[in-house]
Enzyme design. Structure first.
Site, PDB file in Angstrom:
ATOM      1  N   GLU A 159      32.811  35.008  40.160  1.00 10.24           N
ATOM      2  CA  GLU A 159      32.847  33.810  40.997  1.00 10.24           C
ATOM      3  C   GLU A 159      31.515  33.058  40.920  1.00 10.24           C
ATOM      4  O   GLU A 159      31.492  31.836  41.049  1.00 10.24           O
ATOM      5  CB  GLU A 159      33.183  34.220  42.435  1.00 10.24           C
ATOM      6  CG  GLU A 159      33.778  33.127  43.285  1.00 10.24           C
ATOM      7  CD  GLU A 159      35.133  32.593  42.818  1.00 10.24           C
ATOM      8  OE1 GLU A 159      35.769  33.209  41.929  1.00 10.24           O
ATOM      9  OE2 GLU A 159      35.544  31.546  43.342  1.00 10.24           O
ATOM     10  N   HIS A 190      35.139  30.650  34.835  1.00  4.97           N
ATOM     11  CA  HIS A 190      35.623  32.031  34.650  1.00  4.97           C
ATOM     12  C   HIS A 190      35.890  32.287  33.160  1.00  4.97           C
ATOM     13  O   HIS A 190      35.553  33.342  32.626  1.00  4.97           O
ATOM     14  CB  HIS A 190      36.933  32.240  35.417  1.00  4.97           C
ATOM     15  CG  HIS A 190      36.784  32.380  36.899  1.00  4.97           C
ATOM     16  ND1 HIS A 190      36.026  33.370  37.477  1.00  4.97           N
ATOM     17  CD2 HIS A 190      37.309  31.671  37.936  1.00  4.97           C
ATOM     18  CE1 HIS A 190      36.095  33.271  38.803  1.00  4.97           C
ATOM     19  NE2 HIS A 190      36.862  32.233  39.110  1.00  4.97           N
ATOM     20  N   HIS A 220      36.162  24.895  37.531  1.00  5.25           N
ATOM     21  CA  HIS A 220      36.057  26.231  38.121  1.00  5.25           C
ATOM     22  C   HIS A 220      36.666  27.301  37.194  1.00  5.25           C
ATOM     23  O   HIS A 220      36.010  28.290  36.855  1.00  5.25           O
ATOM     24  CB  HIS A 220      36.765  26.242  39.486  1.00  5.25           C
ATOM     25  CG  HIS A 220      36.714  27.552  40.197  1.00  5.25           C
ATOM     26  ND1 HIS A 220      35.775  27.839  41.158  1.00  5.25           N
ATOM     27  CD2 HIS A 220      37.468  28.675  40.065  1.00  5.25           C
ATOM     28  CE1 HIS A 220      35.963  29.082  41.592  1.00  5.25           C
ATOM     29  NE2 HIS A 220      36.987  29.615  40.957  1.00  5.25           N
ATOM     30  N   GLU A 221      37.911  27.071  36.781  1.00  3.62           N
ATOM     31  CA  GLU A 221      38.574  28.078  35.939  1.00  3.62           C
ATOM     32  C   GLU A 221      37.893  28.184  34.567  1.00  3.62           C
ATOM     33  O   GLU A 221      37.820  29.271  33.991  1.00  3.62           O
ATOM     34  CB  GLU A 221      40.065  27.778  35.792  1.00  3.62           C
ATOM     35  CG  GLU A 221      40.863  27.796  37.104  1.00  3.62           C
ATOM     36  CD  GLU A 221      40.701  29.067  37.935  1.00  3.62           C
ATOM     37  OE1 GLU A 221      40.464  30.141  37.357  1.00  3.62           O
ATOM     38  OE2 GLU A 221      40.795  28.972  39.181  1.00  3.62           O
TER      39      GLU A 221
HETATM   40 ZN    ZN Z   1      37.412  31.695  41.066  1.00  3.05          ZN
END
Ligand code: ZN
Length: 502
Positions: free
Chosen positions: A295, A269, A265-266
């Site tokens: 997101e 980003h 997830h990170e």
């Molecule tokens: Zn996030």
């Protein structure tokens, strides 16, 4: 480049330098700083915040933006120059709307509120947080008045995180997929014992988790020559330029999900920030365009890719080899199901793909009503629990598991939650567009090849930074606007298969 534009670029670069110095301090606070540093760090950050705000609202800057705009008059909408002037003017106007005393007062209130909230959550004591939350909403209403809005005070808040988005539009988007979510969750509730996530709670050595996770995100395309990963209590991504992107994670020995999917997830980003065009670095255009689009990137890598059957057909033999004796009795199909377990439970950050947006809808409705005064702060725990029960069919037994669970309100982030759900919707729209352009994408993912997807994202989304608003970008990429239908179709397909429905 004209003289005024050159001067403007230099000034904007300096503002960006101050902001990035604050970001370094913020990263250090979460990752490295001893507890004793808290007081001095708060003062240092507040000094830099004041300097940054003064620079960003100086008359000189306003004049330069005006002069440079005349200098580049006629530059095309898509040019870097025209985009820079658009965004610089917008940021300047937004900053000018907030009096510096209000900014400082709100910063102090919310910095004090965090520990009050943390204690109240720990002690399951909403009353201890109530007066502070009352003040935060009071100041947020003032803030909305300063920023201005046409229909609903909440519009002013949304606009800070997702420029141009309105309360009415969010309500329309949410109402268009809420019934489908509730229906699917109920259908799965009847057969929930068909899938279990027990296998994810076995004994997973932390060093081996780290090694595996790092190799996965490097393979996905996170560039470790321009980024690094560290440990923090609450995982996040920050960056000080496109060439220095920091992500964090956390590990649990008896639960592999937080590190494994948190890292992906990170990294999602992080890859967005690493992909911004070099020419935009250090300018107001040099970041992701909105929280929703950000997101969409993290969720696409975490869920659409990272929780897919194809991805695990490639990754699972490696995971088994990484943890000898832990996963030998589990085949890839049952592992795939276990990482896609749907659970009605109280905590948003632990929510699966199917229930996640429902947690957001609850918060959106409550925030709107709190802003207008339709709900009183003192009634909030009761209202939270009643609505939670309507949505999920279960009732939080404590406020710690209910209204006190999220940090956002204590740091003054009201209007922020909807961007998580919007990001989920956008992730599927962008992914479908990428697959339409590259039909072999799913097969490539199943063979551990991710560069076609990353290159497509860089070309169509990342490189533009803040050049286009979220709505403009979505129009350019997909030919339409944000739409929940593709996400609902994706969830229906996936969970019908995982739970053997229908
Ligand atoms: Zn996030």
């Amino acid at each position: 480049v004209g003289e005024k534009l050159q001067q403007l670029t230099t000034q904007l670069q300096q503002i960006s330098d101050v902001n990035n110095a604050m970001a370094v301090m913020g990263w250090d606070q979460e990752v490295m700083m001893p507890e004793g540093g808290t007081k001095a760090r708060a003062r240092q950050l507040s000094t830099l915040a004041r300097i940054g705000h003064e620079m960003a609202t100086s008359e000189d800057l306003g004049d330069l933006i005006h002069a440079a705009a005349q200098e580049i008059d006629g530059a095309g909408y898509d040019s870097d120059e025209a985009a820079l002037l658009r965004v610089a003017q917008y940021d300047y106007d937004q900053n000018m709307k907030l009096p510096v005393d209000f900014v400082a007062k709100f910063a102090q209130l919310t910095s004090e509120a965090q520990s009050i909230w943390a204690k109240a959550r720990h002690n399951n004591d909403f009353k201890a947080f109530e007066p502070t939350l009352e003040k935060i909403f009071e100041m947020t209403r003032q803030g909305a008045d300063f920023l201005g809005y046409t229909d609903h005070p909440y519009d002013a808040l949304l606009n800070q995180y997702e420029r141009g988005m309105t309360t009415a539009e969010v309500a329309r988007i949410f109402n268009a997929h809420k019934p489908a979510l509730i229906e699917m969750i109920a259908a799965i509730g009847e057969v929930e014992n068909r899938v279990s996530d027990d296998v994810l709670h076995r004994d997973y050595d932390i060093d081996k988790q780290r090694e595996f996770g790092l190799s996965v995100i490097e393979k996905l395309g996170f560039d470790f020559t321009r980024g690094r990963q560290d440990i923090s209590t609450h995982p996040f991504c920050t960056n000080f330029s496109r060439d220095d992107v920091r992500i964090t994670t956390r590990f649990y020995k008896d639960f592999i999900n937080p590190a494994l999917f948190g890292m992906i997830h990170e990294a999602g980003h992080g890859m967005y920030e690493q992909g911004v065009a070099e020419a935009l670095d250090g300018t107001p255009l040099g970041h992701g365009t909105s929280l929703g689009v950000h997101e969409s990137q993290s969720r696409m890598w975490e869920n659409v890719v990272g929780r897919s059957k194809g991805f695990w057909s490639w990754a699972y033999p490696q995971l088994q080899a990484q943890f000898p004796g832990v996963l030998e009795d589990t085949d890839v199909d049952s592992f795939y199901k276990s990482i896609n377990t749907v659970k009605r439970q109280f905590i948003r950050v632990e929510a699966d793909e199917l229930t996640y947006n429902l947690h957001i809808m609850l918060r959106f409705e409550l925030e709107c009503d709190l802003m207008t005064g339709a709900i009183k702060i003192s009634d909030l725990p009761q209202v939270w629990n009643d609505r939670f029960e309507q949505f999920f069919g279960i009732r939080p037994p404590t406020d710690t598991l209910g209204v006190l669970q999220d940090v956002h309100w204590s740091i003054g982030l009201i209007g922020y939650f909807p961007t998580y759900a919007l990001g989920n919707l956008l992730s599927m729209q962008y992914y479908n567009t990428a697959v339409a352009a590259n039909p072999s994408l799913p097969a490539e993912i199943a063979s551990g090849k991710f560069d076609t997807l990353l290159t497509w994202l860089q070309t169509n989304i990342h490189q533009h930074g803040r050049k286009y608003t979220s709505a403009e970008l979505t129009q350019r990429v997909t030919g339409g606007q944000i739409d929940p239908a593709p996400y609902v179709a994706y969830l229906q397909n996936k969970f019908t298969d995982v739970y053997g429905l229908g």
